[in-house]
Design a protein around this motif. Sequence first.
Motif, PDB file in Angstrom:
ATOM      1  N   ARG A 265      14.739 131.074  40.484  1.00 30.82           N
ATOM      2  CA  ARG A 265      13.515 130.309  40.244  1.00 30.82           C
ATOM      3  C   ARG A 265      13.139 130.384  38.774  1.00 30.82           C
ATOM      4  O   ARG A 265      13.401 131.390  38.120  1.00 30.82           O
ATOM      5  CB  ARG A 265      12.379 130.862  41.092  1.00 30.82           C
ATOM      6  N   THR A 266      12.529 129.316  38.305  1.00 34.05           N
ATOM      7  CA  THR A 266      11.985 129.340  36.960  1.00 34.05           C
ATOM      8  C   THR A 266      10.650 128.606  36.959  1.00 34.05           C
ATOM      9  O   THR A 266      10.241 128.039  37.974  1.00 34.05           O
ATOM     10  CB  THR A 266      12.984 128.763  35.931  1.00 34.05           C
ATOM     11  N   PHE A 267       9.973 128.668  35.830  1.00 33.48           N
ATOM     12  CA  PHE A 267       8.609 128.152  35.769  1.00 33.48           C
ATOM     13  C   PHE A 267       8.487 127.126  34.655  1.00 33.48           C
ATOM     14  O   PHE A 267       8.989 127.331  33.536  1.00 33.48           O
ATOM     15  CB  PHE A 267       7.630 129.310  35.541  1.00 33.48           C
ATOM     16  N   CYS A 268       7.814 126.040  34.976  1.00 35.59           N
ATOM     17  CA  CYS A 268       7.619 124.912  34.051  1.00 35.59           C
ATOM     18  C   CYS A 268       6.132 124.614  33.933  1.00 35.59           C
ATOM     19  O   CYS A 268       5.393 124.703  34.921  1.00 35.59           O
ATOM     20  CB  CYS A 268       8.355 123.703  34.650  1.00 35.59           C
ATOM     21  N   ILE A 269       5.691 124.285  32.732  1.00 33.94           N
ATOM     22  CA  ILE A 269       4.388 123.630  32.568  1.00 33.94           C
ATOM     23  C   ILE A 269       4.650 122.268  31.952  1.00 33.94           C
ATOM     24  O   ILE A 269       5.352 122.179  30.931  1.00 33.94           O
ATOM     25  CB  ILE A 269       3.418 124.418  31.662  1.00 33.94           C
TER      26      ILE A 269
ATOM     27  N   ALA B  59      18.538 129.492  32.890  1.00 35.93           N
ATOM     28  CA  ALA B  59      19.385 128.982  31.800  1.00 35.93           C
ATOM     29  C   ALA B  59      19.509 127.467  31.874  1.00 35.93           C
ATOM     30  O   ALA B  59      19.481 126.780  30.851  1.00 35.93           O
ATOM     31  CB  ALA B  59      20.760 129.640  31.860  1.00 35.93           C
ATOM     32  N   HIS B  60      19.653 126.930  33.091  1.00 37.33           N
ATOM     33  CA  HIS B  60      19.851 125.484  33.186  1.00 37.33           C
ATOM     34  C   HIS B  60      18.589 124.729  32.767  1.00 37.33           C
ATOM     35  O   HIS B  60      18.679 123.704  32.084  1.00 37.33           O
ATOM     36  CB  HIS B  60      20.289 125.073  34.588  1.00 37.33           C
ATOM     37  N   TYR B  61      17.438 125.253  33.131  1.00 39.53           N
ATOM     38  CA  TYR B  61      16.213 124.562  32.706  1.00 39.53           C
ATOM     39  C   TYR B  61      16.042 124.639  31.182  1.00 39.53           C
ATOM     40  O   TYR B  61      15.639 123.659  30.553  1.00 39.53           O
ATOM     41  CB  TYR B  61      14.992 125.119  33.456  1.00 39.53           C
TER      42      TYR B  61
ATOM     43  N   GLY C 174       9.124 126.286  29.372  1.00 47.05           N
ATOM     44  CA  GLY C 174      10.117 126.836  30.287  1.00 47.05           C
ATOM     45  C   GLY C 174      10.257 128.331  30.095  1.00 47.05           C
ATOM     46  O   GLY C 174      10.263 128.820  28.962  1.00 47.05           O
ATOM     47  N   SER C 175      10.385 129.057  31.196  1.00 45.27           N
ATOM     48  CA  SER C 175      10.557 130.517  31.119  1.00 45.27           C
ATOM     49  C   SER C 175      11.812 130.850  30.329  1.00 45.27           C
ATOM     50  O   SER C 175      12.813 130.141  30.394  1.00 45.27           O
ATOM     51  CB  SER C 175      10.703 131.110  32.523  1.00 45.27           C
ATOM     52  N   ASP C 176      11.766 131.983  29.601  1.00 42.06           N
ATOM     53  CA  ASP C 176      12.917 132.364  28.782  1.00 42.06           C
ATOM     54  C   ASP C 176      13.781 133.448  29.420  1.00 42.06           C
ATOM     55  O   ASP C 176      14.801 133.839  28.846  1.00 42.06           O
ATOM     56  CB  ASP C 176      12.461 132.778  27.377  1.00 42.06           C
TER      57      ASP C 176
ATOM     58  N   GLU D   5       5.503 134.561  35.370  1.00 42.52           N
ATOM     59  CA  GLU D   5       4.798 133.296  35.134  1.00 42.52           C
ATOM     60  C   GLU D   5       4.495 132.570  36.448  1.00 42.52           C
ATOM     61  O   GLU D   5       3.407 131.998  36.614  1.00 42.52           O
ATOM     62  CB  GLU D   5       5.630 132.427  34.176  1.00 42.52           C
ATOM     63  N   ILE D   6       5.449 132.579  37.388  1.00 39.69           N
ATOM     64  CA  ILE D   6       5.175 131.951  38.697  1.00 39.69           C
ATOM     65  C   ILE D   6       4.021 132.686  39.385  1.00 39.69           C
ATOM     66  O   ILE D   6       3.097 132.060  39.902  1.00 39.69           O
ATOM     67  CB  ILE D   6       6.451 131.930  39.578  1.00 39.69           C
ATOM     68  N   ALA D   7       4.037 134.009  39.334  1.00 40.46           N
ATOM     69  CA  ALA D   7       2.970 134.789  39.986  1.00 40.46           C
ATOM     70  C   ALA D   7       1.619 134.585  39.295  1.00 40.46           C
ATOM     71  O   ALA D   7       0.565 134.656  39.940  1.00 40.46           O
ATOM     72  CB  ALA D   7       3.347 136.272  39.996  1.00 40.46           C
ATOM     73  N   TYR D   8       1.649 134.296  37.987  1.00 43.02           N
ATOM     74  CA  TYR D   8       0.409 134.086  37.222  1.00 43.02           C
ATOM     75  C   TYR D   8      -0.322 132.837  37.721  1.00 43.02           C
ATOM     76  O   TYR D   8      -1.541 132.820  37.815  1.00 43.02           O
ATOM     77  CB  TYR D   8       0.778 133.955  35.743  1.00 43.02           C
TER      78      TYR D   8
END
Length: 143
Positions: free
Chosen positions: A5-9, A84-86, A118-120, A128-131
Amino acid sequence: MALERTFCIIKPDAVEKKKAGAILAFLEEAGFSILAAKRTHLTRAVAEGFYAVHSARPFFGELVEFMTRSPVFVVALEREDAVAHYRKVMGATDPAKAEANTIRKLYGGSVGENAVHGSDSLDNAKIEIAYFFPGNEVAPVAG
Ligand code: YYY
Ligand code: MG
């Protein structure tokens, strides 16, 4: 490769230009599942907390001003090798330096107003998702 999982704004500039839907469609085309997405207007405290790692940087004040200017979409994404893909499909921080067909090249305007976050790292993605999605809004990873 593992399912991650990753996080986007989707940042204020992109939402103001009505590109949120196009960016979500781009992400689905790139193989991401949208686990959760919500529109929110960041308060100064939330933006400062989110970008705390950058608080000593000279651009911090402008960054917080920008991120609180108008609503954003916060988005939890899932895919094989998601972090990495994001980062790859998001493109370089400065849209002028981003590769063709990346989100920042297509939708970013400047290094400050660059359409998406995007998360690094996987650790930061979890934080970040939990935030932004506390409790059970995003189901826990199985197993
Ligand atoms: O992860 P990424 O967003 O690509 O860049 P960071 O180095 O983490 O910086 C976070 C955020 O800060 C960036 O997306 C825009 C802003 N920023 C800026 O306004 N000016 C800079 N010179 C560097 C970053
Ligand atoms: Mg970063």
